[in-house]
Write a protein that holds these residues in place. Structure first.
Motif, PDB file in Angstrom:
ATOM      1  N   GLU A 101       0.701   8.184   0.771  1.00  0.00           N
ATOM      2  CA  GLU A 101      -0.129   8.950   1.708  1.00  0.00           C
ATOM      3  C   GLU A 101       0.709   9.869   2.589  1.00  0.00           C
ATOM      4  O   GLU A 101       0.326  11.005   2.872  1.00  0.00           O
ATOM      5  CB  GLU A 101      -0.939   7.987   2.583  1.00  0.00           C
TER       6      GLU A 101
ATOM      7  N   GLU B 203       0.859   2.240  -8.464  1.00  0.00           N
ATOM      8  CA  GLU B 203      -0.177   1.778  -7.548  1.00  0.00           C
ATOM      9  C   GLU B 203       0.214   1.977  -6.089  1.00  0.00           C
ATOM     10  O   GLU B 203      -0.540   1.618  -5.180  1.00  0.00           O
ATOM     11  CB  GLU B 203      -0.478   0.304  -7.811  1.00  0.00           C
TER      12      GLU B 203
ATOM     13  N   GLN C 193       0.792  -1.212   0.000  1.00  0.00           N
ATOM     14  CA  GLN C 193       0.000   0.000   0.000  1.00  0.00           C
ATOM     15  C   GLN C 193       0.828   1.267   0.000  1.00  0.00           C
ATOM     16  O   GLN C 193       0.325   2.325  -0.333  1.00  0.00           O
ATOM     17  CB  GLN C 193      -0.913   0.005   1.240  1.00  0.00           C
ATOM     18  N   SER C 194       2.073   1.200   0.411  1.00  0.00           N
ATOM     19  CA  SER C 194       2.820   2.425   0.621  1.00  0.00           C
ATOM     20  C   SER C 194       4.301   2.208   0.380  1.00  0.00           C
ATOM     21  O   SER C 194       4.764   1.087   0.190  1.00  0.00           O
ATOM     22  CB  SER C 194       2.602   2.923   2.050  1.00  0.00           C
TER      23      SER C 194
ATOM     24  N   ASN D 176       0.576   3.869  -2.704  1.00  0.00           N
ATOM     25  CA  ASN D 176      -0.156   4.945  -2.048  1.00  0.00           C
ATOM     26  C   ASN D 176       0.846   5.818  -1.280  1.00  0.00           C
ATOM     27  O   ASN D 176       1.336   5.424  -0.230  1.00  0.00           O
ATOM     28  CB  ASN D 176      -1.203   4.354  -1.095  1.00  0.00           C
TER      29      ASN D 176
END
Length: 294
Positions: free
Chosen positions: A167, A163, A93-94, A165
């Protein structure tokens, strides 16, 4: 005592490989390109694989992962540390997820470098890297590892860089990470993949400067992609669904037919059809696949 995997709280992407069908024909195409040859055996240190996910980009990257296995390489093997983003429940995710995976695999293949992880834990009082703000500490850890004189030639492969993230970080920080690692060690190469748009953004970076001759466009492998989809990917997915529901051979053939009809040449559409079938009672699979508009 905790293992490096437990300390890093890392995903092991090698566990995903069991769900990947044969991709030998794709790797034959990859190694036929002069850009890949230059990357593996020449002076090129960055290679981009460009294309949309639904066109089979991930399959190309898996073919490279398998192709770089030390058991397959005839020449001196380059160790591979890789992260596959956008893979469902194992999705990276990151930036921190990617970093933890890459560092973990480096330590798996070069355990003598594990002392840097212990030193970092002791100096920062971190017992487990699970906080999203640990990117800086992990980046410094990676730099220490690759500067070691015993660090062996390694390819860092990141599938689906678009893709990730970002954040808690600026996307440009990942470019800086790549650039820094290559400046610190001549034993580092990076193989990245993403969409055409993301390649455009990265190639314009004044720091990284990925040239056109360092990019492989998977559109050139259309026939190889369709063969992989038809002969390997769809049959594997049909078997997985049949095993999930415990249904007979005749139904497996029907599922295969439905997936072929739904695919329209797209890996992503096959995945969506599979999700639709698995959500429903198998006796309604046919109607459901048709109902999702594929």
């Amino acid at each position: 005592m905790k293992t490096p995997k437990e300390i890093l709280n890392a995903i092991d992407p090698r566990k995903l490989e069991a769900n990947i069908p044969s991709v030998k024909n794709l790797y034959k195409w990859v190694i036929s390109t002069c850009k890949y040859k230059s990357f593996i055996a020449g002076d090129s240190r960055v290679l981009w694989v460009c294309g949309d996910p639904d066109a089979g980009r991930k399959m190309v990257l898996w073919s490279i992962v398998r192709g770089l296995s030390p058991a397959i390489l005839d020449s001196e093997p380059k160790l591979l540390s890789f992260s596959m983003c956008g893979t469902g429940e194992h999705e990276a995710q990151s930036t921190i997820s990617v970093l933890k995976t890459l560092i973990y695999l480096v330590l798996e293949y070069q355990p003598q470098l594990g002392r840097y992880l212990i030193q970092k834990c002791n100096s920062t009082d971190i017992e487990e890297f699970s906080d999203s703000h640990d990117v800086y500490a992990l980046s410094m850890l990676l730099y220490d590892i690759i500067r070691d004189e015993t660090f062996k030639p390694t390819i860092f492969l990141v599938e689906g860089i678009d893709e990730i993230n970002f954040e808690h970080e600026d996307p440009s920080s990942f470019i800086l990470l790549i650039e820094t690692t290559m400046n610190l060690s001549q034993n580092i190469k990076w193989l990245l993949s993403g969409s055409t748009e993301s390649f455009g953004r990265f190639s314009k970076s004044s720091n990284l400067r990925i040239a056109e001759d360092e990019c492989i466009d998977i559109d050139a492998a259309y026939e190889e992609m369709q063969t992989t989809l038809r002969d390997y990917y769809i049959p594997l997915k049909a078997d997985q669904i049949a095993n999930y529901w415990g249904i007979e051979e005749e139904s497996r053939n029907e599922i295969t037919r439905l997936l072929e009809k739904a695919s329209s040449g797209s890996f992503l559409r096959v995945d969506l059809a599979c999700q639709a079938i698995q959500r429903e009672n198998p006796w309604h699979a046919s109607g459901q696949v048709g109902g999702i508009g594929l």
